[in-house]
Design a protein around this motif. Sequence first.
Motif: not given
Length: 280
Positions: A2-6, A31-34, A37-44
């Motif tokens: 199923n589709k999911m958001t980050y 998720m960040m390393e794969r 994404l840094d913390t800021t961009h993960l939140l975005l």
Amino acid sequence: MNKMTYFEAQKRASLCIEDKNLDKGIAKFLMMERFNLDTTHLLLHYRDEMNENDLKQYFDDVNKYIEGYPPQYIIGKANFFGHTFYVDSNVLIPRPETEELVEWVLSDYSAKYRLNILDMGTGSGAIAISLKMENNNWNVDAADISNDALSVAKKNAKTNKVDVKFISSDLFENINQDYDVIISNPPYVADDELKYMDASVIKYEPSEALFAKNHGLFIYERIASYIQSISFHHHGDLYLEIGFKQKSAVVDIFNRKLPNALITTRNDFYGNPRMVKVRY
């Protein structure tokens, strides 16, 4: 799938990992390393929908971790001394404790403009490359018995844009010059220490880089014999990582081989005796 958001994917992964009594923080790490994404961009990105391929890749990674595979091998990289290194099953995953060995050398030689250094048993090249990146004027060589490990180390030197000479050698067999500093994190795990180790380390990391004969002391004995042989014409500093129960035994080895040497030990940030310096 199923589709999911980050956010939804990370939450589901955390629950799956926690259900297996593993570190749920690895869900965020993967998720960040794969996806770089840094913390800021993960939140975005949290409210953005993951594409099908990325979602599949992410849960493939999560499942590997649940099966016991080290997360650094899953994503193919590890952080050491503020730098990123490629790692795979041919090399040990660099540990924070080993950073303290690098810091010891740097604190002793910070004012030294020129220095010849050998990293013996370099593995991923993390020690040698980190020292070279701290002072590009230092001449840093790195040796290992494993050509597969040397391939990984060479890749890391190229990625981090440093010039390190790599030598294929069974300890000091192919070492043909003297060094001001020799640094090594050799195999030192004894068979009776298996009970203290994570199952994933035993199963997936290279055993030849972990275990040593004679209760884990075999390589220290060989290193001590080499240092004894060169100490008549050359003096320098040897820095070693040791097992947390090996302080007395390792110090005794070097006292017997090098009675005039100055031997210093140091604890790691957990308070365990994990480092030895031999000034010979």
